[in-house]
Design an enzyme around this catalytic site. Structure first.
Site, mmCIF file in Angstrom:
data_model
loop_
_atom_site.group_PDB
_atom_site.id
_atom_site.type_symbol
_atom_site.label_atom_id
_atom_site.label_comp_id
_atom_site.label_asym_id
_atom_site.label_seq_id
_atom_site.Cartn_x
_atom_site.Cartn_y
_atom_site.Cartn_z
ATOM 1 N N CYS A 113 14.699 10.419 93.129
ATOM 2 C CA CYS A 113 14.146 9.213 92.504
ATOM 3 C C CYS A 113 12.642 9.322 92.271
ATOM 4 O O CYS A 113 12.079 8.600 91.455
ATOM 5 C CB CYS A 113 14.425 7.992 93.369
ATOM 6 S SG CYS A 113 16.173 7.750 93.691
ATOM 7 N N HIS A 252 10.016 1.376 93.449
ATOM 8 C CA HIS A 252 11.298 1.963 93.062
ATOM 9 C C HIS A 252 12.374 0.875 93.095
ATOM 10 O O HIS A 252 12.492 0.145 94.074
ATOM 11 C CB HIS A 252 11.638 3.097 94.018
ATOM 12 C CG HIS A 252 12.966 3.717 93.775
ATOM 13 N ND1 HIS A 252 13.467 3.928 92.507
ATOM 14 C CD2 HIS A 252 13.911 4.175 94.631
ATOM 15 C CE1 HIS A 252 14.656 4.491 92.603
ATOM 16 N NE2 HIS A 252 14.942 4.642 93.878
ATOM 17 N N ASN A 282 20.082 1.065 90.580
ATOM 18 C CA ASN A 282 19.166 2.172 90.867
ATOM 19 C C ASN A 282 19.404 3.290 89.842
ATOM 20 O O ASN A 282 20.444 3.942 89.863
ATOM 21 C CB ASN A 282 19.438 2.653 92.301
ATOM 22 C CG ASN A 282 18.542 3.800 92.720
ATOM 23 O OD1 ASN A 282 17.813 4.365 91.915
ATOM 24 N ND2 ASN A 282 18.616 4.151 93.996
HETATM 25 O O1 UT7 Z 1 17.120 5.673 95.554
HETATM 26 C C1 UT7 Z 1 16.680 5.910 96.855
HETATM 27 C C2 UT7 Z 1 17.762 5.939 97.802
HETATM 28 N N1 UT7 Z 1 18.618 4.811 97.888
HETATM 29 C C3 UT7 Z 1 18.261 3.668 98.498
HETATM 30 O O2 UT7 Z 1 17.124 3.342 98.653
HETATM 31 C C4 UT7 Z 1 19.388 2.857 99.062
HETATM 32 C C5 UT7 Z 1 19.081 2.491 100.506
HETATM 33 N N2 UT7 Z 1 20.105 1.746 101.167
HETATM 34 C C6 UT7 Z 1 20.542 0.512 100.826
HETATM 35 O O3 UT7 Z 1 20.140 -0.011 99.808
HETATM 36 C C7 UT7 Z 1 21.451 -0.222 101.764
HETATM 37 O O4 UT7 Z 1 21.532 0.478 102.982
HETATM 38 C C8 UT7 Z 1 22.880 -0.441 101.199
HETATM 39 C C9 UT7 Z 1 22.845 -1.467 100.101
HETATM 40 C C10 UT7 Z 1 23.431 0.869 100.686
HETATM 41 C C11 UT7 Z 1 23.796 -0.978 102.281
HETATM 42 O O5 UT7 Z 1 23.283 -2.153 102.858
HETATM 43 P P1 UT7 Z 1 23.213 -2.291 104.446
HETATM 44 O O6 UT7 Z 1 22.723 -3.638 104.749
HETATM 45 O O7 UT7 Z 1 22.418 -1.133 104.946
HETATM 46 O O8 UT7 Z 1 24.736 -2.201 104.846
HETATM 47 P P2 UT7 Z 1 25.488 -1.129 105.764
HETATM 48 O O9 UT7 Z 1 25.471 0.216 105.128
HETATM 49 O O10 UT7 Z 1 24.956 -1.247 107.154
HETATM 50 O O11 UT7 Z 1 26.963 -1.689 105.697
HETATM 51 C C12 UT7 Z 1 27.280 -2.980 106.202
HETATM 52 C C13 UT7 Z 1 28.757 -3.232 105.980
HETATM 53 C C14 UT7 Z 1 29.656 -2.080 106.431
HETATM 54 O O12 UT7 Z 1 30.808 -2.636 107.021
HETATM 55 P P3 UT7 Z 1 30.960 -2.690 108.621
HETATM 56 O O13 UT7 Z 1 30.911 -1.257 109.056
HETATM 57 O O14 UT7 Z 1 29.795 -3.495 109.100
HETATM 58 O O15 UT7 Z 1 32.288 -3.349 108.793
HETATM 59 C C15 UT7 Z 1 30.047 -1.423 105.126
HETATM 60 O O16 UT7 Z 1 31.300 -0.783 105.197
HETATM 61 O O17 UT7 Z 1 29.023 -3.418 104.587
HETATM 62 C C16 UT7 Z 1 30.122 -2.593 104.184
HETATM 63 N N3 UT7 Z 1 29.945 -2.237 102.786
HETATM 64 C C17 UT7 Z 1 30.390 -2.992 101.776
HETATM 65 N N4 UT7 Z 1 31.032 -4.174 101.750
HETATM 66 C C18 UT7 Z 1 31.328 -4.700 100.558
HETATM 67 C C19 UT7 Z 1 29.344 -1.137 102.275
HETATM 68 N N5 UT7 Z 1 29.385 -1.179 100.931
HETATM 69 C C20 UT7 Z 1 30.016 -2.325 100.590
HETATM 70 C C21 UT7 Z 1 30.358 -2.924 99.365
HETATM 71 N N6 UT7 Z 1 31.004 -4.116 99.400
HETATM 72 N N7 UT7 Z 1 30.041 -2.374 98.169
#
Ligand code: UT7
Length: 325
Positions: A113, A252, A282
């Site tokens: 990115c 970003h 993104n």
């Molecule tokens: O471009 C540079 C690199 N990219 C980024 O900067 C992205 C950085 N990361 C993020 O933006 C966030 O970490 C995410 C948006 C990817 C995820 O948000 P989070 O608050 O960190 O959630 P998490 O990964 O801790 O997941 C929380 C829950 C999980 O369920 P459990 O294990 O708590 O039951 C996931 O399985 O949300 C679940 N989950 C979803 N639920 C519904 C993950 N993806 C989804 C989804 N819909 N699409």
């Protein structure tokens, strides 16, 4: 010593849009989850016959027009991308041909990115050492080709598009300071395992879905916040300026919550932060140049304004820039 300014910008995105509701039909997710966790409402997705060079060409044409130059005036083309048309030749060469930029060299740059801001640093170096008068820097991605539409944790996050900027030699400094960094220790937190020399494509690798983005979102999130803050401070200090001096902050566009956390840490008011992640998702290396072009064309950047960029991505790589318009 010569200076470098951004003399023109352009951007392009496919017409086709996928909303969060479209994703509800494909994976176990909801519009509510995506909006609250990321701020994304929709993203542009390329039609089957559109590749990275097509969007990059459209964005580049607009940037060259805005700069008021002829493509023949370009001394070089740097394309930042992780989704080139082909492994080789460089997609920059395809764009060079379509633009008719006969006097320009061209190469692709892979820095996740952060690629566009890396490209600006390379372009500035070339201009200020006298190698070229004008350099076209592009960030363009067809992320939909490497998104795993069976993995809800990643497929809802990304989108396609291209942004471009012409850098030109100038009497007054436009680019005030830049700062680049990398740390390969954590490369596996955000990567695509298959397709390269480590894991060439095989039936098995395809079956195992190795040719798609793999990301540990939560770990990347934390690193992104910390590093986007620290690199913003570094680039400001280098120029002897403070967050208060900034007219517009273009972080970003990966996640609204990351931008908000960085904004708060830097003490920048909400109204000075440019956000379009809600409409694009993104777009990796295209994120900053698309946002910049929208900000310029939308009247959010005026003559004399100071703009701060801060990016974080796969590698890990990061970059920040401070530009006077
Ligand atoms: O471009 C540079 C690199 N990219 C980024 O900067 C992205 C950085 N990361 C993020 O933006 C966030 O970490 C995410 C948006 C990817 C995820 O948000 P989070 O608050 O960190 O959630 P998490 O990964 O801790 O997941 C929380 C829950 C999980 O369920 P459990 O294990 O708590 O039951 C996931 O399985 O949300 C679940 N989950 C979803 N639920 C519904 C993950 N993806 C989804 C989804 N819909 N699409």
């Amino acid at each position: 010593m010569a200076s470098t300014k951004i003399s023109g910008t352009g951007s392009s995105a496919p017409e086709k849009v996928m909303t969060n509701f479209d994703f509800e039909k494909i994976v176990e997710t909801s519009d509510e989850w995506i909006r609250t966790r990321t701020g994304i409402a929709q993203r542009h997705i390329a039609e089957e016959d559109v590749a990275t060079s097509d969007m990059a060409y459209e964005a580049s044409k607009k940037a060259v027009e805005a700069a008021g130059i002829d493509p023949m005036d370009l001394g070089g083309i740097i394309l930042a991308t992780v989704t080139p048309d082909h492994f080789f030749p460089a997609t920059a060469c395809l764009i060079q041909s379509r633009l008719g930029a006969k006097n320009a060299f061209g190469y692709d740059l892979s820095a996740g990115c952060s690629g566009f801001v890396y490209g600006v640093q390379m372009g500035q170096g070339l201009i200020e050492t006298g190698a070229a008068e004008h350099i076209l820097v592009i960030g363009a991605e067809t992320m939909s080709r490497i998104m795993d539409f069976e993995d809800r944790a990643t497929c809802v996050l990304f989108g396609d598009g291209a942004g471009a900027a012409v850098l030109s030699r100038s009497e007054i400094p436009g680019i005030m300071s830049l700062y680049l960094g990398a740390n390969g220790d954590d490369w596996e937190l955000l990567h695509m395992p298959g397709g390269g020399s480590r894991m060439p494509p095989t039936e098995e690798s395809l079956r195992q879905r190795q040719h798609y983005i793999k990301m540990k979102g939560n770990d990347v999130f934390k690193e992104a916040v910390k590093t986007m803050e620290s690199s913003s401070i570094k680039v400001l200090m280098k120029a002897g300026l403070k967050p208060d001096d900034i007219d517009l902050f273009i972080p970003h566009q990966a996640n609204r919550r990351i931008m908000e956390a960085v904004r708060k840490r830097l003490g920048i008011p909400t109204e000075k932060v440019f956000v379009n992640v809600d409409r694009y998702g993104n777009t990796s290396s295209a994120s900053v140049p698309i946002a910049l072009d929208e900000a310029v064309r939308g009247g959010r950047v005026n003559d004399g304004d100071l703009v701060l960029f801060s990016v974080f991505g796969a590698g890990f790589t990061w970059a920040a820039g401070l530009v006077r318009f």
